[in-house]
Design a protein around this motif. Structure first.
Motif, PDB file in Angstrom:
ATOM      1  N   VAL A  40      44.071  26.992  56.333  1.00 40.21           N
ATOM      2  CA  VAL A  40      45.064  27.034  55.063  1.00 40.21           C
ATOM      3  C   VAL A  40      45.847  28.335  54.847  1.00 40.21           C
ATOM      4  N   ARG A  41      47.098  28.333  54.657  1.00 44.76           N
ATOM      5  CA  ARG A  41      47.837  29.435  54.547  1.00 44.76           C
ATOM      6  C   ARG A  41      47.833  30.048  52.901  1.00 44.76           C
ATOM      7  N   VAL A  42      47.444  31.256  52.674  1.00 49.62           N
ATOM      8  CA  VAL A  42      47.865  31.674  51.422  1.00 49.62           C
ATOM      9  C   VAL A  42      48.840  32.928  51.266  1.00 49.62           C
ATOM     10  N   THR A  43      49.417  32.578  50.414  1.00 41.58           N
ATOM     11  CA  THR A  43      50.641  33.807  50.080  1.00 41.58           C
ATOM     12  C   THR A  43      50.662  34.157  48.697  1.00 41.58           C
ATOM     13  N   LYS A  44      51.269  35.344  48.464  1.00 42.13           N
ATOM     14  CA  LYS A  44      51.257  35.913  47.196  1.00 42.13           C
ATOM     15  C   LYS A  44      52.574  36.853  47.017  1.00 42.13           C
ATOM     16  N   THR A  45      53.513  36.671  46.583  1.00 42.51           N
ATOM     17  CA  THR A  45      54.899  37.158  46.353  1.00 42.51           C
ATOM     18  C   THR A  45      55.443  37.601  45.068  1.00 42.51           C
ATOM     19  N   PRO A  46      56.119  38.602  44.797  1.00 45.41           N
ATOM     20  CA  PRO A  46      56.662  38.694  43.470  1.00 45.41           C
ATOM     21  C   PRO A  46      57.709  37.353  43.247  1.00 45.41           C
ATOM     22  N   ASP A  47      57.752  36.979  42.107  1.00 46.08           N
ATOM     23  CA  ASP A  47      58.559  35.829  41.456  1.00 46.08           C
ATOM     24  C   ASP A  47      59.885  35.966  42.192  1.00 46.08           C
ATOM     25  N   GLY A  48      60.701  35.003  42.814  1.00 41.57           N
ATOM     26  CA  GLY A  48      61.949  35.186  43.112  1.00 41.57           C
ATOM     27  C   GLY A  48      61.983  35.760  44.768  1.00 41.57           C
ATOM     28  N   LYS A  49      60.768  36.142  45.442  1.00 39.48           N
ATOM     29  CA  LYS A  49      60.917  36.831  46.471  1.00 39.48           C
ATOM     30  C   LYS A  49      60.121  35.857  47.685  1.00 39.48           C
ATOM     31  N   ALA A  50      60.257  36.065  48.867  1.00 43.71           N
ATOM     32  CA  ALA A  50      59.477  35.239  49.750  1.00 43.71           C
ATOM     33  C   ALA A  50      59.045  36.058  51.181  1.00 43.71           C
ATOM     34  N   ILE A  51      58.054  35.498  51.884  1.00 45.57           N
ATOM     35  CA  ILE A  51      57.702  36.226  53.096  1.00 45.57           C
ATOM     36  C   ILE A  51      59.031  35.792  54.235  1.00 45.57           C
ATOM     37  N   GLU A  52      59.519  37.042  54.568  1.00 43.52           N
ATOM     38  CA  GLU A  52      60.906  36.942  55.250  1.00 43.52           C
ATOM     39  C   GLU A  52      60.310  36.683  56.874  1.00 43.52           C
TER      40      GLU A  52
ATOM     41  N   SER B 116      47.947  46.704  53.806  1.00 39.24           N
ATOM     42  CA  SER B 116      48.614  47.218  54.961  1.00 39.24           C
ATOM     43  C   SER B 116      49.892  47.805  54.141  1.00 39.24           C
ATOM     44  N   GLU B 117      50.469  48.531  55.011  1.00 37.50           N
ATOM     45  CA  GLU B 117      51.478  49.614  54.704  1.00 37.50           C
ATOM     46  C   GLU B 117      52.798  49.043  54.316  1.00 37.50           C
ATOM     47  N   VAL B 118      53.190  48.010  55.041  1.00 41.99           N
ATOM     48  CA  VAL B 118      54.588  47.153  54.810  1.00 41.99           C
ATOM     49  C   VAL B 118      54.360  45.817  54.551  1.00 41.99           C
ATOM     50  N   ALA B 119      55.022  45.114  53.850  1.00 38.86           N
ATOM     51  CA  ALA B 119      54.689  43.717  53.759  1.00 38.86           C
ATOM     52  C   ALA B 119      55.690  42.900  52.736  1.00 38.86           C
ATOM     53  N   ASP B 120      56.102  41.940  52.895  1.00 33.25           N
ATOM     54  CA  ASP B 120      56.635  41.116  51.885  1.00 33.25           C
ATOM     55  C   ASP B 120      55.842  40.803  50.782  1.00 33.25           C
ATOM     56  N   GLY B 121      54.695  40.419  51.130  1.00 31.69           N
ATOM     57  CA  GLY B 121      53.473  40.034  50.131  1.00 31.69           C
ATOM     58  C   GLY B 121      52.195  39.772  50.841  1.00 31.69           C
ATOM     59  N   VAL B 122      51.314  39.247  50.025  1.00 35.23           N
ATOM     60  CA  VAL B 122      50.154  38.900  50.817  1.00 35.23           C
ATOM     61  C   VAL B 122      50.346  37.858  51.497  1.00 35.23           C
ATOM     62  N   ASP B 123      49.715  37.505  52.965  1.00 31.21           N
ATOM     63  CA  ASP B 123      50.190  36.527  53.580  1.00 31.21           C
ATOM     64  C   ASP B 123      48.638  36.476  54.498  1.00 31.21           C
ATOM     65  N   TYR B 124      48.018  35.339  54.358  1.00 33.61           N
ATOM     66  CA  TYR B 124      46.803  35.236  55.300  1.00 33.61           C
ATOM     67  C   TYR B 124      46.528  33.744  55.594  1.00 33.61           C
ATOM     68  N   TYR B 125      45.687  33.442  56.741  1.00 30.12           N
ATOM     69  CA  TYR B 125      45.396  32.142  57.015  1.00 30.12           C
ATOM     70  C   TYR B 125      43.537  32.127  57.195  1.00 30.12           C
ATOM     71  N   PHE B 126      43.327  31.127  56.080  1.00 29.86           N
ATOM     72  CA  PHE B 126      41.791  30.986  56.240  1.00 29.86           C
ATOM     73  C   PHE B 126      41.448  29.608  57.208  1.00 29.86           C
ATOM     74  N   MET B 127      40.459  29.712  57.905  1.00 31.52           N
ATOM     75  CA  MET B 127      40.176  28.752  58.862  1.00 31.52           C
ATOM     76  C   MET B 127      38.711  28.354  58.725  1.00 31.52           C
ATOM     77  N   TYR B 128      38.283  27.190  58.509  1.00 31.42           N
ATOM     78  CA  TYR B 128      37.076  26.669  58.394  1.00 31.42           C
ATOM     79  C   TYR B 128      36.612  26.146  59.741  1.00 31.42           C
ATOM     80  N   GLY B 129      36.025  26.909  60.798  1.00 31.65           N
ATOM     81  CA  GLY B 129      35.566  26.422  61.804  1.00 31.65           C
ATOM     82  C   GLY B 129      34.172  25.895  61.763  1.00 31.65           C
ATOM     83  N   GLN B 130      33.520  26.063  60.960  1.00 33.07           N
ATOM     84  CA  GLN B 130      31.977  25.928  60.711  1.00 33.07           C
ATOM     85  C   GLN B 130      30.957  26.708  61.674  1.00 33.07           C
TER      86      GLN B 130
END
Length: 810
Positions: free
Chosen positions: A44-56, A203-217
């Motif tokens: 699963v990919r999780v992102t959090k950005t200010p409204d109207g902006k996106a991960i570039e 992190s010092e530079v980002a367009d937003g929070v961006d991470y991947y969660f993996m459930y490998g068990q």
């Protein structure tokens, strides 16, 4: 204006909730858009950005395309939006955007808070400082992050400012004993912290929070997920699994080839030799990628001579160029050079500290530019065309001395980003450029790269990362083991260290005849380090100050010499096991070096054990990691002070050191299975410590019951003998299976299915080993061979095999 948003306090916000696809949920809360998207049932990919902006832009690490038709159900559960696959449930809190991951009712990981702080000045103005805090269980063990030199296995309580360095490399990948993994997709310098406030990335530079969660068990499952996300591991050539000799540095081609000749004369197995720096000449010609130095004329004849002696040559290349090189001029013309200070700082190589009134002018290049990567390869191709076999890519962090914050402001790739934004991905870009260019030239020769730095995803580029210019001490030696295991847990299985430590430091003291190789303190450390190095994917001796060639450490019949040579010979006997494991690494997302928690998670003693590990699926490696014959000496040295070769005045007089005398050591055998001593066949119950008698040539090794381990004959190099007379060791107590893998050894035909496998299956109740019909074929394949099957109690039977199913009953 700074934008700050904390999820610690629930904010009553106007919400606009929507689901744009059936695999994605999204909420808008407090001026932020928070999303969770299934790429597969367990990623699963999780992102959090200010409204109207996106991960570039496109991720430099993530290569995975979302799977089609991922089956998930969507529901609104009170305060949450929930997406659920067959394996994983993701709940997104509508009021805050906080995410909780769970499976079958068990909470796996919970977000606690996030922050996005706008950068209002500087070259990265308009981007954000991105932070995310997670809540872990009190006793939850976590692993990964990369190569850290603190000697710890469990990463709980770790605090690191993560920026690539000489001896520590960071991967932004963490995994939990609970069976989940997380990749934080950011390349800027990042703080990782775990304390009473939670586990966090910032992190010092980002367009937003961006991470991947993996459930490998499982541990293996998490590694598999990370490779699915960021790329699989191509196979190294067979010859890379032999023994490698190196040092800083061979000062002429005559010296280089003479070492190969000496190994052959002495009958010590060898497959590779490394030419380190300055074969190009002066510092002003740094990394010219040509043999220009005194003593390096007629390089083609030397390369041919090494090949004629059935050895391979790897050569150092750097991410920087001296001002008199072709590479420098071409990079400068395209504006592809950085202006920060790097190694070497002075053009005068013979003086320390550096003579800064004679600056070297060496500058690093911008590997984020496709044009610059083309220029780099076009210069490197001069060496490739001469038949060089591998690339020793040094200083891929890169070295950045006299650091100024403005160094981070330098634009990269024609101004598309700053060095600050992409800093930690520098090695990924460097190594990827070489791999992709060589693959484009030919599939007849596998890419083999050793590099001093790495980043997430680099496993897909045929690269092995070594732990940098570490010092020689028992404490530092011990730290290399959990460092390598944690690196492996980030998804890249290819790791090694400078056997013996790079800077000999206090051990650089002569003994009796004045030669440091006879210093008993160093001889014991070097021997034990080599015995550990035998279990690394790349088995390589390297260092400065004290010579490292094995034949300098005695003669046959002497304990140290015999211990080193027997270790190397054992490595060659294990080649069928190692190369078959390499196939499992490539085809089945496995690893060479496996922390004990990977196979014995139910045994909580394994959760924080860093000095024992599984080598492949069957062998428990338990090398001796404490001095038994001489005092230990703790040496603190960094990559710069190590070059300050001051005379060592430490008094290390040790009288009457007798390496032939027995000693003892205690090792832990994980619970859940029974174990066989590799050397004696003695059987032990798991879940206990056992005391072993050892000598300097003993490497404590055990094999778990229900294992099959193939061994080859002793050989001088990997190509000397065919595997037509293998010893097949069977360890009863449970059913067992092993797949023997073979191919042409050094091309990419295996990617086309041109290889063979032979399955061995042990039925424990029937006490029968079945060798199944061979699958597949390749040019030069053996059609007739013998297998000698041996049991720990001494029973053995030999069977002829012509590719058809046969059985052996005991």
């Amino acid at each position: 204006m700074k934008k700050l948003f904390s999820l610690v306090v629930a904010v009553a916000a106007m919400l606009n909730v929507s689901a744009k696809t059936e695999t994605k949920i999204e909420v808008k809360a407090g001026g932020y858009t928070c999303t969770a998207t299934f790429l597969s049932p367990t990623i699963v990919r999780v992102t959090k950005t200010p409204d109207g902006k996106a991960i570039e832009g496109k991720s430099m690490v993530v290569t995975m395309q979302p799977q089609e038709n991922v089956k998930v159900s969507r529901k609104e559960d009170g305060a949450n939006l929930v997406l659920k696959s067959a394996d994983l449930s993701v709940a997104l809190e509508k009021a805050t955007g906080r995410v909780t991951f769970s499976s079958e009712g068990e909470t796996l990981l919970r977000e606690k808070s996030f922050t996005l702080e706008e950068r209002i000045t500087g070259a990265d103005k308009g981007s954000y400082i991105a932070g995310q805090v997670f809540t872990l269980d009190a006793d939850e063990a976590i692993y990964g992050l990369g190569i850290l030199q603190d000697g710890k296995m469990n990463r709980r309580g770790t605090h690191r400012y993560m920026i690539q360095g000489n001896t520590e490399d960071y991967q932004n990948v963490i995994q939990s004993v609970k069976g989940w993994a997380l990749y934080w997709d950011n390349y800027s310098p990042t703080n990782f912290d775990d304390d009473e406030n939670g586990m966090s990335f910032r992190s010092e530079v980002a367009d937003g929070v961006d991470y991947y969660f993996m459930y490998g068990q499982t541990v293996d499952g998490c590694i598999s997920e990370m490779r699915e996300l960021s790329g699989q591991v191509p196979m190294f050539p067979l010859w890379t699994y032999g023994f490698w000799q190196s040092k800083e540095r061979y000062k002429s081609l005559a010296e280089l080839t003479g070492v190969v000749h000496k190994y052959r004369e002495q009958g010590i197995p060898l497959d590779g030799i490394v030419q380190d720096w300055q074969y190009w000449g002066s510092h002003y010609l740094w990394n010219a990628m040509e043999f220009l130095g005194d003593g390096f004329q007629n390089a083609q004849a030397a390369i041919d001579d090494i090949h004629n002696h059935n050895a391979h040559l790897m050569i150092t290349i750097w991410s920087s160029f001296g001002p008199q090189t072709k590479g420098y001029r071409e990079m400068a013309a395209g504006n592809h050079l950085f202006d920060f200070s790097t190694w070497p700082q002075s053009g005068i190589e013979s003086q320390w500290p550096p003579r800064m009134d004679y600056p070297s002018g060496v500058r690093c290049y911008d590997p984020f530019s496709a044009e610059a990567r083309d220029i780099y390869w076009n210069n490197l191709k001069r060496l490739y065309d001469m038949g060089l076999d591998g690339w020793w890519m040094d200083s891929t962090e890169p070295d950045n001395f006299d650091f100024k914050d403005s160094d981070f402001d330098h634009p990269v790739d024609g101004g598309k980003a700053t060095m600050r934004r992409l800093r930690n991905a520098y090695p990924l870009a460097c190594v990827g450029g070489v791999y992709e260019h060589q693959r484009a030239v030919s599939d007849e020769k596998r890419v083999f790269i050793m590099t001093r730095s790495g980043y997430a995803g680099q496993q897909r580029y045929g690269s092995n990362v070594w732990s940098g210019d570490v010092g020689s001490s028992w404490e530092i030696f011990r730290a290399q083991i959990p460092a390598g295991l944690n690196f492996t847990l980030t998804g890249n299985p290819n790791y090694n260290t400078d056997i013996g430590g790079f800077f000999a430091g206090a051990y650089n003291k002569g003994w009796n005849d004045g030669s440091a190789v006879h210093n008993p303190l160093y001889r014991e450390l070097y021997t034990r380090w080599m015995q550990y190095g035998m279990f690394c994917p790349v088995f390589r001796s390297h260092g400065t100050e004290v010579p490292r060639e094995v034949y300098l450490y005695g003669k046959p019949g002497e304990p140290i010499y015999d211990a080193m040579v027997s270790t190397i010979r054992l490595r060659y006997r294990l080649l069928p096991y190692i190369y078959s494991t390499a196939w499992q690494v490539t085809s089945n997302a496995q690893s060479y070096m496996r922390p004990l928690v990977a196979d014995f998670r139910e045994d909580k003693r394994t959760w924080d054990m860093g000095y024992e590990f599984m080598f492949g699926k069957s062998i428990l490696a338990a090398p001796v990691v404490h001095a038994q014959y001489t005092p230990e000496k703790s040496v603190s040295v960094d990559a710069m002070s190590g070059w300050d070769k001051k005379e060592n005045k430490d008094n290390f007089d040790v009288a009457n050191v007798d390496f032939s005398q027995p000693r003892s050591t205690t090792k832990y055998l994980p619970a859940g299975t029974r174990w066989y001593d590799f050397w004696t066949g003695k059987q032990y119950d798991g879940g206990q410590e056992v005391e072993l008698k050892t000598t300097i040539d003993d490497i404590p090794m055990f094999v778990r019951e229900g294992s099959i381990v193939p061994l080859g004959e002793e050989m001088q190099h990997t190509g000397e003998k065919k595997w037509d007379n293998l010893e097949i060791r069977v360890y009863p107590g449970a059913d067992a299976a092993f797949t023997l893998y073979e191919d042409e050894g050094d091309n990419y035909n295996y990617e086309k299915g041109i290889y063979s496998t032979i399955d061995f299956k042990w039925n424990d109740r029937a006490r029968r080993l079945t060798v199944e019909t061979r699958k597949g074929e390749y040019p030069g394949m053996l059609t007739e061979r013998r297998f000698t099957v041996k049991l720990p109690d001494g029973q053995e039977k030999t069977v002829a095999y012509e590719g058809k199913k046969v059985s052996v009953k005991f």
